[in-house]
Design a protein around this motif. Structure first.
Motif, PDB file in Angstrom:
ATOM      1  N   LYS A   2       0.824  -1.203   0.000  1.00 22.52           N
ATOM      2  CA  LYS A   2       0.000   0.000   0.000  1.00 22.52           C
ATOM      3  C   LYS A   2       0.859   1.255   0.000  1.00 22.52           C
ATOM      4  O   LYS A   2       0.495   2.259  -0.618  1.00 22.52           O
ATOM      5  N   ALA A   3       1.988   1.203   0.689  1.00 17.87           N
ATOM      6  CA  ALA A   3       2.872   2.366   0.738  1.00 17.87           C
ATOM      7  C   ALA A   3       3.415   2.691  -0.648  1.00 17.87           C
ATOM      8  O   ALA A   3       3.513   3.865  -1.021  1.00 17.87           O
ATOM      9  N   ILE A   4       3.747   1.671  -1.403  1.00 10.76           N
ATOM     10  CA  ILE A   4       4.249   1.896  -2.761  1.00 10.76           C
ATOM     11  C   ILE A   4       3.152   2.503  -3.632  1.00 10.76           C
ATOM     12  O   ILE A   4       3.393   3.440  -4.401  1.00 10.76           O
ATOM     13  N   ARG A   5       1.933   1.981  -3.490  1.00 10.06           N
ATOM     14  CA  ARG A   5       0.816   2.508  -4.274  1.00 10.06           C
ATOM     15  C   ARG A   5       0.544   3.968  -3.905  1.00 10.06           C
ATOM     16  O   ARG A   5       0.365   4.814  -4.783  1.00 10.06           O
ATOM     17  N   TYR A   6       0.493   4.261  -2.603  1.00 11.12           N
ATOM     18  CA  TYR A   6       0.256   5.639  -2.176  1.00 11.12           C
ATOM     19  C   TYR A   6       1.393   6.560  -2.621  1.00 11.12           C
ATOM     20  O   TYR A   6       1.155   7.704  -3.010  1.00 11.12           O
ATOM     21  N   GLY A   7       2.617   6.064  -2.559  1.00  9.39           N
ATOM     22  CA  GLY A   7       3.759   6.853  -3.029  1.00  9.39           C
ATOM     23  C   GLY A   7       3.657   7.158  -4.513  1.00  9.39           C
ATOM     24  O   GLY A   7       3.930   8.284  -4.954  1.00  9.39           O
ATOM     25  N   PHE A   8       3.263   6.153  -5.298  1.00  7.42           N
ATOM     26  CA  PHE A   8       3.107   6.356  -6.743  1.00  7.42           C
ATOM     27  C   PHE A   8       2.062   7.414  -7.028  1.00  7.42           C
ATOM     28  O   PHE A   8       2.281   8.335  -7.822  1.00  7.42           O
ATOM     29  N   ALA A  10       1.013   9.737  -5.051  1.00 13.00           N
ATOM     30  CA  ALA A  10       1.495  11.037  -4.565  1.00 13.00           C
ATOM     31  C   ALA A  10       2.408  11.689  -5.611  1.00 13.00           C
ATOM     32  O   ALA A  10       2.306  12.894  -5.867  1.00 13.00           O
ATOM     33  N   ILE A  11       3.276  10.884  -6.225  1.00 13.73           N
ATOM     34  CA  ILE A  11       4.156  11.420  -7.274  1.00 13.73           C
ATOM     35  C   ILE A  11       3.340  11.876  -8.478  1.00 13.73           C
ATOM     36  O   ILE A  11       3.589  12.949  -9.047  1.00 13.73           O
ATOM     37  N   VAL A  12       2.339  11.087  -8.868  1.00 14.65           N
ATOM     38  CA  VAL A  12       1.475  11.486  -9.990  1.00 14.65           C
ATOM     39  C   VAL A  12       0.735  12.776  -9.655  1.00 14.65           C
ATOM     40  O   VAL A  12       0.655  13.694 -10.482  1.00 14.65           O
ATOM     41  N   GLY A  13       0.227  12.885  -8.442  1.00 16.18           N
ATOM     42  CA  GLY A  13      -0.459  14.101  -8.019  1.00 16.18           C
ATOM     43  C   GLY A  13       0.453  15.318  -8.044  1.00 16.18           C
ATOM     44  O   GLY A  13       0.060  16.393  -8.497  1.00 16.18           O
ATOM     45  N   LEU A  14       1.679  15.154  -7.547  1.00 19.65           N
ATOM     46  CA  LEU A  14       2.639  16.264  -7.590  1.00 19.65           C
ATOM     47  C   LEU A  14       2.954  16.679  -9.015  1.00 19.65           C
ATOM     48  O   LEU A  14       3.058  17.875  -9.316  1.00 19.65           O
ATOM     49  N   CYS A  15       3.114  15.708  -9.905  1.00 17.90           N
ATOM     50  CA  CYS A  15       3.377  16.033 -11.309  1.00 17.90           C
ATOM     51  C   CYS A  15       2.220  16.817 -11.910  1.00 17.90           C
ATOM     52  O   CYS A  15       2.435  17.793 -12.643  1.00 17.90           O
ATOM     53  N   LEU A  16       0.974  16.414 -11.596  1.00 18.67           N
ATOM     54  CA  LEU A  16      -0.187  17.144 -12.103  1.00 18.67           C
ATOM     55  C   LEU A  16      -0.243  18.565 -11.541  1.00 18.67           C
ATOM     56  O   LEU A  16      -0.578  19.515 -12.257  1.00 18.67           O
ATOM     57  N   ILE A  17       0.113  18.720 -10.276  1.00 15.63           N
ATOM     58  CA  ILE A  17       0.142  20.059  -9.673  1.00 15.63           C
ATOM     59  C   ILE A  17       1.206  20.916 -10.341  1.00 15.63           C
ATOM     60  O   ILE A  17       0.971  22.092 -10.659  1.00 15.63           O
TER      61      ILE A  17
END
Length: 118
Positions: A2-8, A10-17
């Motif tokens: 789950k941590a890997i999924r949430y990390g992924f 989070a990175i996608v969200g940051l890229c979109l921001i």
């Protein structure tokens, strides 16, 4: 996991921001080419931030892709439903044959053991 999924995500969200922050300027989106708009004497346009146009384009592309795939796999889904119906019919037929065999032999205990436990 789950941590890997949430990390992924989070990175996608940051890229979109970051894409949104970098593309804040407004652009004019036209619904039809200029020559055609002049011919019809209408010019439907709208001004939106560039990141909104990018995100809407990605979303529309995903929806078109999902719809295309759903239509393409229609044959596979209908074949699966037909096979499931056939399997159910064969199960019922086997159960009926077991009952008929047990009643023909006259052994009620075997008939109970052979019957499905559903």
């Amino acid at each position: 996991m789950k941590a890997i999924r949430y990390g992924f995500w989070a990175i996608v969200g940051l890229c979109l921001i970051f894409v949104g922050i970098a593309n804040r300027e407004f652009v004019t989106v036209k619904a039809m080419p200029t020559a055609f708009a002049d011919f019809l004497s209408i010019s439907p346009t709208i001004e939106l931030p560039l990141f909104v146009v990018i995100m809407l384009s990605v979303g529309v592309g995903l929806l078109i892709g999902f719809l295309w795939e759903w239509v393409r796999e229609h044959r596979l889904r209908s074949d699966g439903r037909a096979k499931a119906r056939e399997a159910d019919q064969l199960r019922k037929e086997v159960d009926e044959l077991k009952k008929a065999k047990a009643s023909a032999e006259g052994d009620e205990i075997l008939a109970l053991l052979d019957s499905p436990t559903r």
